[in-house]
Design a protein around this motif. Structure first.
Motif, PDB file in Angstrom:
ATOM      1  N   PRO A 454       0.821  -1.208   0.000  1.00  0.00           N
ATOM      2  CA  PRO A 454       0.000   0.000   0.000  1.00  0.00           C
ATOM      3  C   PRO A 454       0.862   1.269   0.000  1.00  0.00           C
ATOM      4  CG  PRO A 454      -0.618  -1.428   1.825  1.00  0.00           C
ATOM      5  CD  PRO A 454       0.547  -2.063   1.171  1.00  0.00           C
ATOM      6  N   ARG A 455       2.006   1.194   0.656  1.00  0.00           N
ATOM      7  CA  ARG A 455       2.936   2.323   0.652  1.00  0.00           C
ATOM      8  C   ARG A 455       4.295   1.840   1.107  1.00  0.00           C
ATOM      9  NH1 ARG A 455       1.525   6.847   2.928  1.00  0.00           N
ATOM     10  NH2 ARG A 455      -0.678   6.306   3.109  1.00  0.00           N
ATOM     11  N   GLU A 456       5.321   2.579   0.744  1.00  0.00           N
ATOM     12  CA  GLU A 456       6.629   2.347   1.314  1.00  0.00           C
ATOM     13  C   GLU A 456       6.984   3.628   2.053  1.00  0.00           C
ATOM     14  OE1 GLU A 456       8.309  -0.454   1.522  1.00  0.00           O
ATOM     15  OE2 GLU A 456       9.742   0.603   2.807  1.00  0.00           O
ATOM     16  N   LYS A 457       7.012   3.540   3.372  1.00  0.00           N
ATOM     17  CA  LYS A 457       7.192   4.757   4.162  1.00  0.00           C
ATOM     18  C   LYS A 457       8.590   5.324   4.000  1.00  0.00           C
ATOM     19  CE  LYS A 457       3.909   3.280   7.700  1.00  0.00           C
ATOM     20  NZ  LYS A 457       3.787   2.617   8.995  1.00  0.00           N
ATOM     21  N   LEU A 458       8.641   6.629   3.921  1.00  0.00           N
ATOM     22  CA  LEU A 458       9.933   7.313   3.954  1.00  0.00           C
ATOM     23  C   LEU A 458      10.425   7.265   5.394  1.00  0.00           C
ATOM     24  CD1 LEU A 458       8.994  10.354   1.721  1.00  0.00           C
ATOM     25  CD2 LEU A 458      10.582   8.533   1.158  1.00  0.00           C
ATOM     26  N   LEU A 459      11.699   6.902   5.555  1.00  0.00           N
ATOM     27  CA  LEU A 459      12.209   6.700   6.908  1.00  0.00           C
ATOM     28  C   LEU A 459      13.007   7.881   7.431  1.00  0.00           C
ATOM     29  CD1 LEU A 459      13.471   3.021   6.641  1.00  0.00           C
ATOM     30  CD2 LEU A 459      11.237   3.867   7.304  1.00  0.00           C
ATOM     31  N   ASP A 460      13.313   8.786   6.547  1.00  0.00           N
ATOM     32  CA  ASP A 460      14.268   9.814   6.898  1.00  0.00           C
ATOM     33  C   ASP A 460      13.636  11.195   6.793  1.00  0.00           C
ATOM     34  OD1 ASP A 460      17.365   9.730   7.213  1.00  0.00           O
ATOM     35  OD2 ASP A 460      16.879  11.510   6.024  1.00  0.00           O
ATOM     36  N   VAL A 461      13.684  11.938   7.886  1.00  0.00           N
ATOM     37  CA  VAL A 461      13.090  13.282   7.881  1.00  0.00           C
ATOM     38  C   VAL A 461      13.756  14.164   6.830  1.00  0.00           C
ATOM     39  CG1 VAL A 461      12.830  15.398   9.236  1.00  0.00           C
ATOM     40  CG2 VAL A 461      12.285  13.199  10.256  1.00  0.00           C
ATOM     41  N   ASP A 462      15.066  14.070   6.722  1.00  0.00           N
ATOM     42  CA  ASP A 462      15.772  14.894   5.733  1.00  0.00           C
ATOM     43  C   ASP A 462      15.317  14.557   4.320  1.00  0.00           C
ATOM     44  OD1 ASP A 462      18.866  14.915   7.648  1.00  0.00           O
ATOM     45  OD2 ASP A 462      17.171  16.318   7.608  1.00  0.00           O
ATOM     46  N   GLU A 463      15.098  13.261   4.086  1.00  0.00           N
ATOM     47  CA  GLU A 463      14.641  12.863   2.759  1.00  0.00           C
ATOM     48  C   GLU A 463      13.248  13.439   2.470  1.00  0.00           C
ATOM     49  OE1 GLU A 463      14.361   8.672   2.069  1.00  0.00           O
ATOM     50  OE2 GLU A 463      14.117   8.939  -0.103  1.00  0.00           O
ATOM     51  N   MET A 464      12.400  13.404   3.482  1.00  0.00           N
ATOM     52  CA  MET A 464      11.053  13.981   3.322  1.00  0.00           C
ATOM     53  C   MET A 464      11.159  15.461   2.971  1.00  0.00           C
ATOM     54  SD  MET A 464       9.061  12.515   6.639  1.00  0.00           S
ATOM     55  CE  MET A 464       9.068  10.781   7.060  1.00  0.00           C
ATOM     56  N   LEU A 465      12.007  16.180   3.678  1.00  0.00           N
ATOM     57  CA  LEU A 465      12.124  17.620   3.444  1.00  0.00           C
ATOM     58  C   LEU A 465      12.728  17.896   2.076  1.00  0.00           C
ATOM     59  CD1 LEU A 465      13.320  18.808   6.997  1.00  0.00           C
ATOM     60  CD2 LEU A 465      11.008  18.790   6.042  1.00  0.00           C
ATOM     61  N   LYS A 466      13.656  17.014   1.696  1.00  0.00           N
ATOM     62  CA  LYS A 466      14.296  17.181   0.395  1.00  0.00           C
ATOM     63  C   LYS A 466      13.273  17.016  -0.732  1.00  0.00           C
ATOM     64  CE  LYS A 466      18.391  15.280  -1.812  1.00  0.00           C
ATOM     65  NZ  LYS A 466      18.378  13.820  -1.960  1.00  0.00           N
ATOM     66  N   ILE A 467      12.402  16.009  -0.575  1.00  0.00           N
ATOM     67  CA  ILE A 467      11.367  15.776  -1.580  1.00  0.00           C
ATOM     68  C   ILE A 467      10.450  16.998  -1.699  1.00  0.00           C
ATOM     69  CG2 ILE A 467       9.211  14.479  -1.940  1.00  0.00           C
ATOM     70  CD1 ILE A 467      10.787  11.982  -1.064  1.00  0.00           C
ATOM     71  N   LEU A 468      10.197  17.639  -0.564  1.00  0.00           N
ATOM     72  CA  LEU A 468       9.328  18.809  -0.599  1.00  0.00           C
ATOM     73  C   LEU A 468      10.056  20.029  -1.148  1.00  0.00           C
ATOM     74  CD1 LEU A 468       7.467  18.290   2.778  1.00  0.00           C
ATOM     75  CD2 LEU A 468       6.611  17.862   0.481  1.00  0.00           C
ATOM     76  N   GLY A 469      11.370  19.995  -0.992  1.00  0.00           N
ATOM     77  CA  GLY A 469      12.236  20.993  -1.613  1.00  0.00           C
ATOM     78  C   GLY A 469      11.749  22.425  -1.531  1.00  0.00           C
ATOM     79  N   ARG A 470      11.523  22.985  -2.716  1.00  0.00           N
ATOM     80  CA  ARG A 470      11.179  24.397  -2.814  1.00  0.00           C
ATOM     81  C   ARG A 470       9.800  24.731  -2.252  1.00  0.00           C
ATOM     82  NH1 ARG A 470      10.630  24.898  -8.237  1.00  0.00           N
ATOM     83  NH2 ARG A 470      10.948  22.671  -8.382  1.00  0.00           N
ATOM     84  N   LEU A 471       8.985  23.688  -2.015  1.00  0.00           N
ATOM     85  CA  LEU A 471       7.634  23.941  -1.513  1.00  0.00           C
ATOM     86  C   LEU A 471       7.641  24.511  -0.109  1.00  0.00           C
ATOM     87  CD1 LEU A 471       5.838  20.694  -2.626  1.00  0.00           C
ATOM     88  CD2 LEU A 471       5.500  22.962  -3.567  1.00  0.00           C
ATOM     89  N   LEU A 472       8.710  24.172   0.629  1.00  0.00           N
ATOM     90  CA  LEU A 472       8.723  24.559   2.033  1.00  0.00           C
ATOM     91  C   LEU A 472       9.072  26.032   2.197  1.00  0.00           C
ATOM     92  CD1 LEU A 472      10.429  21.477   3.655  1.00  0.00           C
ATOM     93  CD2 LEU A 472       8.024  22.042   3.543  1.00  0.00           C
ATOM     94  N   ILE A 473       8.434  26.595   3.199  1.00  0.00           N
ATOM     95  CA  ILE A 473       8.655  28.014   3.472  1.00  0.00           C
ATOM     96  C   ILE A 473      10.085  28.186   3.964  1.00  0.00           C
ATOM     97  CG2 ILE A 473       7.877  29.953   4.855  1.00  0.00           C
ATOM     98  CD1 ILE A 473       5.231  28.162   5.156  1.00  0.00           C
TER      99      ILE A 473
END
Lengths: 473, 187
Positions: A454-473
């Motif tokens: 159903p999903r493969e969870k992202l394990l790394d907070v840095d990876e999550m933030l990296k994926i969001l990249g420019r979207l983040l304030i």
């Protein structure tokens, strides 16, 4: 209650809830079931704007990180929480560590009321020597490991031993036992993390003992979880007849739930199961851990020493008393499942270290106007999602009552998220909004699809933030 | 042992994992009660896990004539207020409650996982007419506070014409504690 103007202030794109500034502003600390259920109720009754702050970039707390991978239907509540988060008067702020990135006092200045719903991130320790040896884990960490909690991703439990011993006999203990013995074919279609799946695929654990201080009539798990153990393929139940002495006679006087549970346990103990089964599990009663035994090199756990108890009294209030007898069990994996535990979040918040909760009266934090609590941090770390739901609704109701009774000064204008987000920006904290979580969610589902999960969870907070990249304030 | 093998086929780990509950809550068809039971993209184990959709598929209720048959149900809410409701045969008592604003929760979306938020007492003459609860419903009912002989989970009650006039009473408490002193602490 009527209001004349709606202020449309678009200071930060994508942050909802700023335009309807006429109602009270409430801050909720913790984006798990307690936080979302409290928010849900506050939004339903009245016109409050609710902001939910969560330390991780991802919401849902133990629904995401605690519920077992093979219990997906229990996670259906996420749909309700999603609706709440998407409410126009609600906004989610992830990746914000309350107590570190922003203080409770700063939140109280920005909001009319603050609700603490941050749960229990610690665990009770057994308090025995050898507890810190390799091979010994808390159930909280073990569950966090197979459920993808970022802080447990490096756990790497060694599953090369034959016997695992779990201390505690609640539903968490049974979840752990079941995940240890479940066929990999079943697990691989769940949202269990890939690294846990691979570790379990290579696991040599064949025998799991689930140990409790008291007897069969005091066991804390529920029948659903017991039934799942009994029905595990390729396993048999292995219990000690001595542990069940006198139980059959006590059955007739038991209330229905306890009776059905005990009957199922006795049936499992008696029938055992398929003799050819490669794996086995069993309860061991009247035993308390006294020491973790280290191997010859002293470097890891190779066994556990248990003290044998006798029971004084009966029923729920029966107590375990020492007999002086001891028993050693060889095992290479020890998991203590004796309870989660809340920790203090901020020196400004009262905390009862003995009960490990925030002292409160019906959800109103002691001696602190405008501060409330809901969920495990209020009541202690027991109960299912339904219990937390009821509790959160209670806190919301109390908060609403206080607002209506004038106990909170609502005439004062509070800036809410606008001020806090600005503050966080100056501190270099990047807030993750719900729409950002939805992107992470989509990415996890995409990765899962590739793996048949159903999903493969992202394990790394840095990876999550990296994926969001420019979207983040 | 054939018996235990049969029993083993009954629960989560022995069945192929599939999504057992589609996200009906956000579907406009479901909200308008125009859903005739999702078939595409939704597979469910054939017996145990009964979501409301599963019930649509497994029951006789998908024929047009039945769907038009009216079933009158009265909910008695936690304050004792009577809420008479007109339903159609095949409807699920939990979803019906939601449609009419009756305060019956269903956190697990009718999949027997939320430990009894939808617990109701069924009027005795109608209780007899309901099919026996599955083992999984009984297991969940064990966790219900103030369990009575006529207790059932609303999410498992499918309306049929012979249930016309049924009264479903919401227990006065939903909190998980037992009046008889038994306090389970599961999580």
């Amino acid at each position: 209650m009527s209001y004349n103007k709606k202020h449309v202030s678009v200071t930060l794109p994508g942050v909802r809830g700023l335009s309807s500034s006429s109602g009270p502003r409430v801050c909720i600390v913790g984006g798990g079931p307690a936080g979302f259920y409290t928010a849900q109720q506050l939004l339903k009754v009245g016109d409050a704007a609710v902001d939910v702050y969560e330390r991780l970039p991802v919401p849902f707390g133990l629904v995401r990180f605690g519920v077992a991978p093979d219990h997906p239907e229990v996670k259906n509540v996420i749909n309700t929480f999603t609706q709440t988060a998407q409410h126009e008067r609600c906004s989610f702020h992830g990746n914000v560590n309350v107590g570190k990135d922003v203080t409770i006092d700063e939140l109280r200045q920005a909001y009319h009321a603050v609700v603490l719903s941050y749960g229990a991130e610690g665990n009770r320790s057994m308090g025995i020597s050898g507890e810190d040896l390799p091979g010994v884990f808390s159930a909280k960490d073990f569950v966090g490991w197979y459920n993808g909690l970022p802080s447990n991703k490096e756990l790497r439990p060694d599953l090369s031993c034959e016997t695992a011993v779990i201390l505690g006999q609640g539903n968490v203990a049974l979840d752990v036992a079941r995940i240890l013995l479940a066929p990999v074919e079943m697990l691989k279609e769940t949202d269990i993390t890939q690294n846990a799946l691979e570790a379990l695929a290579g696991s040599k654990v064949r025998r799991v003992l689930i140990v409790g201080r008291r007897g069969p009539l005091q066991i804390a798990c529920t029948i659903k979880e017991l039934r799942e153990m009994v029905n595990l393929p390729n396993t048999r139940a292995d219990m000690l007849p001595a542990d069940f002495e006198g139980i059959a006679e006590a059955l007739k006087d038991l209330p229905r739930p306890r009776k059905r549970l005990t009957e199922l346990m006795m049936k499992a103990a008696k029938e055992g199961g398929d003799d050819k089964a490669e794996k086995c599990w069993g309860f061991r009663f009247f035993r308390s851990p006294v020491e973790v035994i280290a191997g010859a090199d002293g470097k890891r756990a190779t066994g556990i020493r248990l003290a044998l108890n006798k029971l004084e009294g009966s029923g729920e209030s029966a107590r375990a008393e020492v007999t002086g007898q001891l028993e050693d069990v060889d095992c290479g994996l020890i998991i203590s499942s004796i309870g989660y535990k809340s920790i203090p979040i901020d020196p400004a918040v009262p905390f009862d270290p003995r009960r490990a909760i925030v002292p409160n009266e019906m959800g109103r934090v002691q001696d602190t106007a405008g501060l409330y609590c809901s969920g495990w941090v209020k009541r202690g770390p027991t109960g299912v999602i339904a219990t937390t739901m009821n509790d959160s609704f209670d806190t919301a109701r109390v908060l609403i009552q206080d607002m209506e009774a004038g106990k909170l000064d609502l005439s004062v204008n509070k800036p809410g998220a606008q001020a806090i987000t600005a503050l966080l920006q100056t501190r270099g904290v990047r807030t993750v909004l719900f729409s950002h979580w939805e992107k992470i969610n989509a990415e996890e589902e995409k990765r899962g699809k590739f793996l048949g999960k159903p999903r493969e969870k992202l394990l790394d907070v840095d990876e999550m933030l990296k994926i969001l990249g420019r979207l983040l304030i | 042992m054939a018996a235990s093998a049969a029993v083993r086929s009954a629960v989560s780990l022995t069945q192929r994992f599939v999504r057992v509950s589609p996200d009906c809550s956000i579907c406009p068809l479901y909200r308008l009660n125009a859903c005739t039971g999702a078939t595409d993209g939704f597979t469910a184990p054939s017996r145990r896990l009964r979501t409301s959709i599963g019930v649509w598929q497994s029951g006789d209720s998908s024929s047009p004539e039945e769907e038009e048959r009216v079933v009158n149900v009265v909910y008695i809410d936690r304050c004792g207020q009577r809420i008479p409701v007109q339903a159609r045969a095949g409807e699920n008592a939990l979803h019906l409650a939601h449609k009419h604003g009756v305060d019956l929760e269903g956190a697990c979306e009718a999949s027997l996982a939320c430990s009894t938020l939808c617990h109701v007492y069924v009027s005795s003459e109608h209780y007899e007419k309901l099919p026996e609860p599955e083992e999984r419903e009984d297991d969940m009912l064990d966790m219900a506070p103030m369990l009575q002989e006529n207790s059932r989970l609303g999410c498992q009650i499918v309306l049929t014409p012979e249930l016309d006039g049924m009264e479903l009473t919401l227990p006065k408490v939903t909190r998980n504690f037992y009046v008889d002193g038994h306090v389970p602490k599961p999580h």
